[in-house]
Design an enzyme around this catalytic site. Structure first.
Site, mmCIF file in Angstrom:
data_model
loop_
_atom_site.group_PDB
_atom_site.id
_atom_site.type_symbol
_atom_site.label_atom_id
_atom_site.label_comp_id
_atom_site.label_asym_id
_atom_site.label_seq_id
_atom_site.Cartn_x
_atom_site.Cartn_y
_atom_site.Cartn_z
ATOM 1 N N LYS A 46 0.862 -1.190 0.000
ATOM 2 C CA LYS A 46 0.000 0.000 0.000
ATOM 3 C C LYS A 46 0.893 1.233 0.000
ATOM 4 C CE LYS A 46 -1.532 3.151 2.451
ATOM 5 N NZ LYS A 46 -1.660 4.290 1.551
ATOM 6 N N GLU A 102 9.580 2.070 10.850
ATOM 7 C CA GLU A 102 10.643 3.050 10.555
ATOM 8 C C GLU A 102 9.956 4.407 10.513
ATOM 9 O OE1 GLU A 102 13.767 2.368 10.342
ATOM 10 O OE2 GLU A 102 13.626 0.192 10.222
ATOM 11 N N CYS A 122 13.884 11.171 5.975
ATOM 12 C CA CYS A 122 13.863 10.793 7.398
ATOM 13 C C CYS A 122 15.217 11.075 8.030
ATOM 14 C CB CYS A 122 13.502 9.327 7.545
ATOM 15 S SG CYS A 122 14.474 8.250 6.503
ATOM 16 N N GLU A 176 9.767 17.262 14.203
ATOM 17 C CA GLU A 176 10.139 17.014 12.810
ATOM 18 C C GLU A 176 9.333 17.939 11.907
ATOM 19 O OE1 GLU A 176 8.890 13.329 10.840
ATOM 20 O OE2 GLU A 176 10.945 13.080 10.126
#
Ligand SMILES: NC(=O)c1ccc[n+]([C@@H]2O[C@H](COP(=O)([O-])OP(=O)(O)OC[C@H]3O[C@@H](n4cnc5c(N)ncnc54)[C@H](O)[C@@H]3O)[C@@H](O)[C@H]2O)c1
Length: 494
Positions: free
Chosen positions: A174, A249, A283, A384
């Site tokens: 997905k 992750e 990331c 973030e």
């Protein structure tokens, strides 16, 4: 030109059961690229069922044969590298040299895992009783759901699918709804290479519907998720209800430390690449710059003109250094953080606004931004942002630099610039992170090493390298007693 795409389930192309669709947009131009099925639970059911059926024969294909198919995948990805890179740049914006690198990660992973087809090492060790042997081997786990983000639209699916496939698992992918076309093309290439029908299935749609259905489906054995910490936490909590295995992750707030003895010119190169490459949407992107007070102003004086020279533009234009951000929502979120930084008292040195000159006004461009006088407890230094926003923090010592680096809820990647070998060794010992770079920026992982992070970045698993196989295999231990009598471990050898 806009095209209509379908799910691929059991090797067949299918519209969503609902008949609904969503649009795939170029973030550099606003152009419509394609229409994709907005799938629901019924489509997930069909895909998991196809994967479950295919598992019964794929797990029996000898691993070296599975490796041969992955080798062909590597060859085809090399052949189609440029096409795939252009599809990716069009749908997510990063510049061509980076999307070529994204495909290259997939090629590297294909060849690496193809080789694993002739290894997949288990181990044998001596057993305590005579005429008895023991071995530990890796079994596939079953159907793997791969839920992936938009920032590495080819690399991340391959980091999940290729180790899963070599181990004998089957897949429902997905992909993120901002980058469905790269994932679609990748699955087409897998089929062209000879992956049998049903072994890899792709279902497009939202995390809330398709993702949730995968998490809760009893025939899905593993959820391999990459995305934000917020979504990952939700996935973990929901999957825990059925004790489903989850590999996560997630986000990062990565820092580069620049010490007083650093090669500053070298550090500037690493900072630019790590903070503004992929428009800060990696990331592993550097969003905190921790500078020793003795070189703070000097480093910023070298850095600022280099940021000013970065060329914003369509990633398809080879002259562009920095592409757009992924969508309007992200553009607004970045700008919101810039306002928060200003209200917290940080000094905006450069950037700080959407870029709207000329052609840029058609897309979602944000000026490369630098804050100075940032304190470690400001929100821009803690959260973030996932955009081209860098926060420069001044520290008085090496110890303070390490403490600031470690004081984050994330733990993916860190870097240190210093010429002092003792400090390097202390940093290796004391920095709590999944990846540490010495005299290089925070990005640039290679596929043969474990990839992942500490604290809120992950849940202890690693992708890539041999460690990546642990996620997708179950250890099975086999004892064979050829003594012809009942031998009792821990009893008969006392
Ligand atoms: N650590 C890593 O390896 C790594 C790599 C790349 C990106 N990231 C992180 O990914 C984030 C950016 O990606 P994003 O915006 O696509 O993340 P996201 O969390 O919004 O989405 C990631 C994927 O999860 C799906 N999803 C969302 N909600 C879900 C739910 N309730 N159930 C199941 N699936 C759901 C999305 O549809 C998408 O496919 C950043 O935080 C970045 O740091 C981490």
């Amino acid at each position: 030109m806009s095209t209509t795409f379908q799910n691929i389930i059991g090797g067949k192309r299918q519209d969503a059961h609902s008949g609904k669709t969503f649009q795939n947009i170029n973030p550099a131009t606003g152009e419509l690229l394609g229409t994709f099925p907005l799938s629901d639970e019924t489509d997930v059911e069909a895909a998991v069922s196809a994967a479950r059926t295919a598992f019964e024969h794929w797990r029996l294909v000898p691993a070296p044969k599975r490796g041969e198919i992955l080798f062909r995948v590597g060859e085809l990805l090399s052949r189609y590298k440029e096409d795939l890179a252009r599809i990716m740049t069009r749908e997510m914006g990063k510049v061509l040299k980076e999307t070529r690198g994204d495909v290259q990660e997939g090629i590297d992973m294909a060849y690496y895992m193809a080789g694993e087809g002739r290894r997949l090492f288990g181990y044998t060790v001596p057993v305590e009783l005579p005429n008895k042997s023991g071995m530990a081997l890796r079994d596939p786990v079953g159907v793997v759901a791969c839920i992936t983000p938009w920032n590495f639209p080819v690399a991340i699916p391959t980091w999940k699918m290729f180790p899963a496939l070599i181990a004998g698992n089957t897949i429902v992918l997905k992909p993120a709804s901002d980058t469905p076309q790269s994932a679609f093309r990748l699955v087409e290439i897998l089929h062209e290479a000879g992956i049998p029908e049903g072994v890899v299935n792709i279902v497009f749609g939202s995390g809330q519907t398709v993702g949730e259905a995968l998490i809760h489906h009893p025939d899905v054995s593993i959820i391999s998720f990459t995305g934000s910490t917020e979504s990952g936490r939700h996935v973990a909590v929901e999957a825990a209800k059925s004790l489903k295995r989850v590999s996560l992750e997630m986000g990062g707030k990565n820092a580069i430390i620049v010490m007083d003895d650093a090669d500053l010119e070298l550090a500037v190169e690493g900072i630019l690449w790590s903070a503004y490459g992929t428009t800060g949407q990696r990331c592993t992107a550097c969003s905190r710059l921790i500078i020793h007070q003795d070189v703070y102003e000097k480093l910023l004086t070298l850095l600022i003109p280099r940021i000013e020279k970065l060329r914003l533009g369509n990633g398809l234009d080879e002259a562009s250094d920095v592409g757009p951000v992924i969508n309007k929502r992200q553009l607004e979120s970045i700008h919101e953080y810039v306002k928060i930084g200003q209200s917290e008292g940080a000094s905006l040195v450069i950037g700080g606004k959407p870029a709207t000159e000329g052609e840029l006004s058609k897309g979602f461009f944000y000026q490369p931004t630098l804050f100075k006088d940032v304190k470690p407890d400001m929100r821009i230094a803690k959260e973030e942002i996932f955009g081209p926003v860098l926060s420069a923090i001044k520290v008085a010592s090496f110890e303070e630099a390490i403490a600031v680096n470690n004081d984050t809820k994330y733990g993916l990647s860190s870097a240190i610039y210093t010429q002092n070998v003792n400090r390097v060794q202390q940093a290796v010992r004391d920095i709590t992170t999944g990846i540490l770079y010495v005299n290089s920026g925070t990005t640039g992982a290679e596929i043969q090493f474990p990839f992942g992070g500490t604290r809120g970045t992950g849940n202890g698993h690693r992708e890539a390298g041999i460690a990546g196989l642990d996620v997708f295999t179950e250890w099975k231990v086999v004892y064979t007693d050829y003594s012809g009598k009942l031998q009792k471990a821990q009893i008969d050898n006392q």
